[in-house]
Design an enzyme around this catalytic site. Sequence first.
Site, PDB file in Angstrom:
ATOM      1  N   GLU A  77      12.333   4.924 -58.314  1.00 45.78           N
ATOM      2  CA  GLU A  77      12.702   4.631 -57.252  1.00 45.78           C
ATOM      3  C   GLU A  77      12.576   4.365 -55.475  1.00 45.78           C
ATOM      4  O   GLU A  77      11.103   4.453 -55.903  1.00 45.78           O
ATOM      5  CB  GLU A  77      14.147   5.483 -56.837  1.00 45.78           C
ATOM      6  N   HIS A 118      21.052  13.516 -63.240  1.00 48.14           N
ATOM      7  CA  HIS A 118      20.476  13.430 -62.042  1.00 48.14           C
ATOM      8  C   HIS A 118      21.999  13.656 -61.172  1.00 48.14           C
ATOM      9  O   HIS A 118      23.018  12.648 -60.375  1.00 48.14           O
ATOM     10  CB  HIS A 118      21.067  11.773 -62.337  1.00 48.14           C
ATOM     11  N   ARG A 151      16.442   1.999 -65.779  1.00 45.65           N
ATOM     12  CA  ARG A 151      16.434   3.688 -65.345  1.00 45.65           C
ATOM     13  C   ARG A 151      17.984   3.731 -64.941  1.00 45.65           C
ATOM     14  O   ARG A 151      17.987   3.641 -64.430  1.00 45.65           O
ATOM     15  CB  ARG A 151      14.939   3.848 -64.154  1.00 45.65           C
ATOM     16  N   ASN A 207      10.034   9.192 -56.545  1.00 42.37           N
ATOM     17  CA  ASN A 207      11.177   8.490 -55.499  1.00 42.37           C
ATOM     18  C   ASN A 207      10.698   8.722 -54.233  1.00 42.37           C
ATOM     19  O   ASN A 207      10.088   9.670 -53.841  1.00 42.37           O
ATOM     20  CB  ASN A 207      12.784   8.738 -56.203  1.00 42.37           C
ATOM     21  N   GLU A 218      14.605  14.063 -59.003  1.00 40.19           N
ATOM     22  CA  GLU A 218      14.539  14.825 -57.193  1.00 40.19           C
ATOM     23  C   GLU A 218      15.286  16.578 -57.412  1.00 40.19           C
ATOM     24  O   GLU A 218      16.211  16.667 -56.562  1.00 40.19           O
ATOM     25  CB  GLU A 218      15.091  13.932 -56.627  1.00 40.19           C
ATOM     26  N   TYR A 230      10.740   6.932 -49.640  1.00 46.46           N
ATOM     27  CA  TYR A 230      11.509   5.688 -49.714  1.00 46.46           C
ATOM     28  C   TYR A 230      11.128   5.893 -47.413  1.00 46.46           C
ATOM     29  O   TYR A 230      11.255   3.778 -47.097  1.00 46.46           O
ATOM     30  CB  TYR A 230      13.259   6.244 -49.212  1.00 46.46           C
TER      31      TYR A 230
END
Length: 463
Positions: free
Chosen positions: A366, A124, A78, A300, A171, A302
Amino acid sequence: MPFRKDFLWGFATASAQIEGGGAESEAASGRGPSIWDKYCETPGKIEDGSHVNKTCAHLDNYKEDVALLAKLGVNSYRFSISWPRIIPKGGRNDPVNEKGLQFYDNLIDELLKYNIKPMITLYHWDLPQELQDRYGGWLNQEEIVKDYTHYAKLCFERYGDRCKLWLTFNEPWCVAAHGHYHGKFAPGHTSDTEPWIVGHSLLIAHATAAKLYLSDFKPTQKGIIGITLNGDWTEPYDDSPENVKAAQNKMDAAVGWFADPIYLGHYPESMKEMLGDRLPEFTPAELELLKDSSEFFGANTYTTNIVQAGGTDEAAGKAKLGFVTKDGETIGWESSMDWHRAVPWGVRKYITYLWNRYQKPIYITENGYPTPGESSIPKDQAIHDDLRVKFYDGYLTNLRDAVEQDGVDLRSYFAWSFLDNFEWNSGLIPRFGCVYTDYETFERTPKDSAYWLGKFFKENITA
Ligand code: PNW
């Protein structure tokens, strides 16, 4: 085997974070400045004073990078296209930069040579600075939607014969909230009205470009298109109604802001209550456009937060975010960034929530971990990144359980990131890579985690 035969696994990167090899190489490449160039040139904005034009020199080393990806055993990669690299001034009537267009042709061809499937992110965060100056960038819905769609069309025409996996945006929450509310990302605004205007423009730009792809390109090119959103699990501090509501409000303000309009056809009720007429309304035509504009849920993710009522940050739904439970226990283990603690059990709850609420196949685009202290130890120590291996092991085991036990339809996993790279306002300090970058020589050295991931997917993807 838990993961489907066509499961995509690989690493993710972004143009602004890896391409630059220094001012000279960037100038020769014909790239126009992005809002991140200007932001880096504003004193005090980037923690270590580094500049987005000198990161990992991927532009000059893409062949070696692709060979390394192949060696690590990925089946997909990606990356994002830099809008100002291919249209230096960005606008629909501005000239293209053939050298820039050629770079992504070469990168795609190189990937395909090794049977690595490209996944392209169109945006991005590196908006052409000219569009910010001309009309305020994402604040001007009418202009930016036209310019973004023109840019997206150019990419579908040029690369769609070879790229079958498209993401319109990475995002949007970060663009709107960090860029226009917290002021920690370019263009660095701090406003309590702009973020929701910007968010609305991003949604309409996404839907306009995606619908164009679906009607004019998909029938012949046969690819898929969607958007990717950042989000994290929100665990209520206790089961009091205020804190349970606060956890949902945070989820609404971070994820629902974009996901609810796209997949459910409206903004979240809690955002309407919080923002009143600061939240734009959709016209019937806009709602029609948004409907079915993302073929999957790009995620994404985390970390996990322990959430209480009583905060002030509207971009977090006025929830108070922490990592300590009612019993005084601190969840997970630390990373090198204050917003990120590793909490493996949270990822299973999060993707099960997404699956239940939105009922779309999920592509994890991600997930990753910056090991504490990694930037202040020598390379030969940094490459033995045990805590990062522990992170991937914990998160992937939980994702496997979500697939096997909760029935989640998971289609991809991209680790963030391939290389240590430019971590936005934190500069080159945090190291998120599974491959070590030497910023003096641009030499790459795979860390233990890179090999660990290859082994994990070999053992878990159906042959
Ligand atoms: C993502 N937060 O950003 C981006 O897509 C990447 O470009 C970035 O390098 C990566 O995650 C690691 O940070 C985020 O404050 C930035 O919660 C900030 C947040 C989340 C994601």
